[in-house]
Design an enzyme around this catalytic site. Sequence first.
Site, PDB file in Angstrom:
ATOM      1  N   GLY A 259       0.818  -1.224   0.000  1.00 24.42           N
ATOM      2  CA  GLY A 259       0.000   0.000   0.000  1.00 24.42           C
ATOM      3  C   GLY A 259       0.843   1.261   0.000  1.00 24.42           C
TER       4      GLY A 259
ATOM      5  N   SER B 285      -2.872   0.590  14.371  1.00 21.59           N
ATOM      6  CA  SER B 285      -3.512   1.858  14.720  1.00 21.59           C
ATOM      7  C   SER B 285      -3.829   1.861  16.213  1.00 21.59           C
ATOM      8  CB  SER B 285      -4.820   1.980  13.929  1.00 21.59           C
ATOM      9  OG  SER B 285      -5.658   2.968  14.490  1.00 21.59           O
TER      10      SER B 285
ATOM     11  N   TYR C 110     -12.770  -1.649  12.136  1.00 20.75           N
ATOM     12  CA  TYR C 110     -11.369  -1.372  11.782  1.00 20.75           C
ATOM     13  C   TYR C 110     -10.457  -1.708  12.963  1.00 20.75           C
ATOM     14  CZ  TYR C 110      -7.368   1.801  10.891  1.00 20.75           C
ATOM     15  OH  TYR C 110      -6.122   2.360  10.727  1.00 20.75           O
TER      16      TYR C 110
ATOM     17  N   ALA D 296     -10.991  -3.782  15.396  1.00 24.64           N
ATOM     18  CA  ALA D 296     -10.927  -5.232  15.616  1.00 24.64           C
ATOM     19  C   ALA D 296      -9.915  -5.877  14.680  1.00 24.64           C
ATOM     20  CB  ALA D 296     -12.308  -5.852  15.395  1.00 24.64           C
ATOM     21  N   ALA D 297      -9.922  -5.440  13.423  1.00 26.34           N
ATOM     22  CA  ALA D 297      -8.977  -6.008  12.450  1.00 26.34           C
ATOM     23  C   ALA D 297      -7.545  -5.598  12.783  1.00 26.34           C
ATOM     24  CB  ALA D 297      -9.357  -5.557  11.044  1.00 26.34           C
ATOM     25  N   LYS D 298      -7.357  -4.344  13.154  1.00 30.47           N
ATOM     26  CA  LYS D 298      -5.997  -3.878  13.510  1.00 30.47           C
ATOM     27  C   LYS D 298      -5.516  -4.586  14.786  1.00 30.47           C
ATOM     28  CE  LYS D 298      -4.846  -0.734  10.377  1.00 30.47           C
ATOM     29  NZ  LYS D 298      -3.843  -1.074   9.351  1.00 30.47           N
TER      30      LYS D 298
ATOM     31  N   ILE E  73      -2.691  10.752  11.195  1.00 30.16           N
ATOM     32  CA  ILE E  73      -1.719  11.285  10.220  1.00 30.16           C
ATOM     33  C   ILE E  73      -2.381  12.402   9.418  1.00 30.16           C
ATOM     34  CG2 ILE E  73      -0.333  10.681   8.194  1.00 30.16           C
ATOM     35  CD1 ILE E  73       0.612   9.317  10.803  1.00 30.16           C
TER      36      ILE E  73
HETATM   37  N1  LIG Z   1      -4.008   8.014   8.009  1.00 30.34           N
HETATM   38  C1  LIG Z   1      -4.143   7.837   9.326  1.00 30.34           C
HETATM   39  O1  LIG Z   1      -4.495   8.756  10.087  1.00 30.34           O
HETATM   40  C2  LIG Z   1      -3.825   6.494   9.913  1.00 30.34           C
HETATM   41  C3  LIG Z   1      -3.899   6.336  11.300  1.00 30.34           C
HETATM   42  C4  LIG Z   1      -3.596   5.105  11.865  1.00 30.34           C
HETATM   43  C5  LIG Z   1      -3.231   4.044  11.048  1.00 30.34           C
HETATM   44  N2  LIG Z   1      -3.197   4.223   9.693  1.00 30.34           N
HETATM   45  C6  LIG Z   1      -2.810   3.076   8.873  1.00 30.34           C
HETATM   46  O2  LIG Z   1      -1.682   3.419   8.076  1.00 30.34           O
HETATM   47  C7  LIG Z   1      -1.738   2.711   6.844  1.00 30.34           C
HETATM   48  C8  LIG Z   1      -1.650   3.698   5.684  1.00 30.34           C
HETATM   49  O3  LIG Z   1      -2.711   4.636   5.791  1.00 30.34           O
HETATM   50  P1  LIG Z   1      -2.840   5.877   4.800  1.00 30.34           P
HETATM   51  O4  LIG Z   1      -3.626   6.910   5.507  1.00 30.34           O
HETATM   52  O5  LIG Z   1      -1.522   6.218   4.213  1.00 30.34           O
HETATM   53  O6  LIG Z   1      -3.780   5.216   3.671  1.00 30.34           O
HETATM   54  P2  LIG Z   1      -4.076   5.672   2.190  1.00 30.34           P
HETATM   55  O7  LIG Z   1      -5.485   5.287   1.906  1.00 30.34           O
HETATM   56  O8  LIG Z   1      -3.662   7.093   1.933  1.00 30.34           O
HETATM   57  O9  LIG Z   1      -3.088   4.744   1.336  1.00 30.34           O
HETATM   58  C9  LIG Z   1      -3.246   3.372   1.335  1.00 30.34           C
HETATM   59  C10 LIG Z   1      -2.753   2.820   0.021  1.00 30.34           C
HETATM   60  O10 LIG Z   1      -3.009   1.416   0.053  1.00 30.34           O
HETATM   61  C11 LIG Z   1      -3.508   1.024  -1.211  1.00 30.34           C
HETATM   62  N3  LIG Z   1      -4.340  -0.164  -1.034  1.00 30.34           N
HETATM   63  C12 LIG Z   1      -5.642  -0.219  -0.647  1.00 30.34           C
HETATM   64  N4  LIG Z   1      -6.082  -1.462  -0.661  1.00 30.34           N
HETATM   65  C13 LIG Z   1      -5.045  -2.240  -1.046  1.00 30.34           C
HETATM   66  C14 LIG Z   1      -4.890  -3.625  -1.262  1.00 30.34           C
HETATM   67  N5  LIG Z   1      -5.921  -4.476  -1.061  1.00 30.34           N
HETATM   68  N6  LIG Z   1      -3.679  -4.090  -1.679  1.00 30.34           N
HETATM   69  C15 LIG Z   1      -2.650  -3.247  -1.893  1.00 30.34           C
HETATM   70  N7  LIG Z   1      -2.752  -1.910  -1.712  1.00 30.34           N
HETATM   71  C16 LIG Z   1      -3.926  -1.422  -1.297  1.00 30.34           C
HETATM   72  C17 LIG Z   1      -4.312   2.201  -1.703  1.00 30.34           C
HETATM   73  O11 LIG Z   1      -4.464   2.186  -3.112  1.00 30.34           O
HETATM   74  C18 LIG Z   1      -3.477   3.385  -1.196  1.00 30.34           C
HETATM   75  O12 LIG Z   1      -2.560   3.845  -2.150  1.00 30.34           O
HETATM   76  C19 LIG Z   1      -3.030   1.905   6.880  1.00 30.34           C
HETATM   77  O13 LIG Z   1      -2.770   0.589   7.343  1.00 30.34           O
HETATM   78  C20 LIG Z   1      -3.874   2.649   7.886  1.00 30.34           C
HETATM   79  O14 LIG Z   1      -4.850   1.822   8.454  1.00 30.34           O
HETATM   80  C21 LIG Z   1      -3.470   5.420   9.123  1.00 30.34           C
END
Ligand SMILES: NC(=O)c1ccc[n+]([C@@H]2O[C@H](COP(=O)([O-])OP(=O)(O)OC[C@H]3O[C@@H](n4cnc5c(N)ncnc54)[C@H](O)[C@@H]3O)[C@@H](O)[C@H]2O)c1
Length: 253
Positions: free
Chosen positions: A13, A147, A161, A163-165, A194
């Site tokens: 991702g 998360s 979400y 639960a999965a994390k 973020i």
């Molecule tokens: N953004 C936040 O505030 C935040 C907070 C806590 C945790 N997170 C975690 O951090 C990670 C990144 O978050 P983000 O905000 O950068 O997300 P984002 O949505 O900006 O980017 C995620 C990327 O993953 C890709 N993706 C989606 N489904 C996919 C799949 N099945 N296979 C491969 N790629 C896939 C998407 O195309 C996207 O480019 C995630 O695991 C999210 O749960 C984010």
Amino acid sequence: MFELEGRTALVTGAGQGVGAGIATLLARQGAVVAVNDIVAERAEKAAAAIRAAGGAAHALPFDVTDTAAVAAAVRTFERSVAPVDILVNNAGNGGAEGFRPTRFRDADPADWQRFADINLFGVMNATRAVLDGMCARRFGRIVTIASGAGTQGMNIGVSLYGAAKGGAIAFTRHLAIEHARDGITANSLAVGLIDPAASGRQASATVNLAKAIPVGRLGTPEDIGAACVFLASREAEWITGQTWQINGGSPTT
Ligand SMILES: NC(=O)c1ccc[n+]([C@@H]2O[C@H](COP(=O)([O-])OP(=O)(O)OC[C@H]3O[C@@H](n4cnc5c(N)ncnc54)[C@H](O)[C@@H]3O)[C@@H](O)[C@H]2O)c1
């Protein structure tokens, strides 16, 4: 210290947001990076940006929820480029994309599965694809991007979400112990909020939330990438099975 020269990393991702930041920092430390994303153009763009900055990166598009596709893509990459030493399980749906906060009572059971598919089974699929090679070479670094929702209760509609994390955190912890004698470490990062601008999304809704974060700002992909660099390094070999809260000092359990 924390050099990654000679290492190869796979970041899932990583076409945008947190994952792109992690991939960029790993490459800056010298790792060759496989930039995965389900959206091929995103993976290609992020890999090109790393190369333009002098790093080594390859786009590796696949869907982390598709067990066979993950295995095939990793096999092809490892044969044609290099075995994967570092896996960052970043793909998840915590960002705004396809994510509407819903309390459990209001959630449609048909919607439960997709949270587990990407945030838990996606982690297992990518891990399974690299694990045998890591065991054979007696070196591996696995970092799961989880998360705060996976470690504490929240009243913001993220129970599915979370639960999965939480499952991904527990899985990573068991993995760490099962492979503690194989030269492999596995740790999770319980990430706080973020800056959505990092994923090209509107930041206005989060201005007030940022004020509540003790350090006074939202997180950045680089905050998370720096922790990944450290955990991926040789020097971090005695750190395994841990869940680090990276959230600017927000309450944790
Ligand atoms: N953004 C936040 O505030 C935040 C907070 C806590 C945790 N997170 C975690 O951090 C990670 C990144 O978050 P983000 O905000 O950068 O997300 P984002 O949505 O900006 O980017 C995620 C990327 O993953 C890709 N993706 C989606 N489904 C996919 C799949 N099945 N296979 C491969 N790629 C896939 C998407 O195309 C996207 O480019 C995630 O695991 C999210 O749960 C984010």
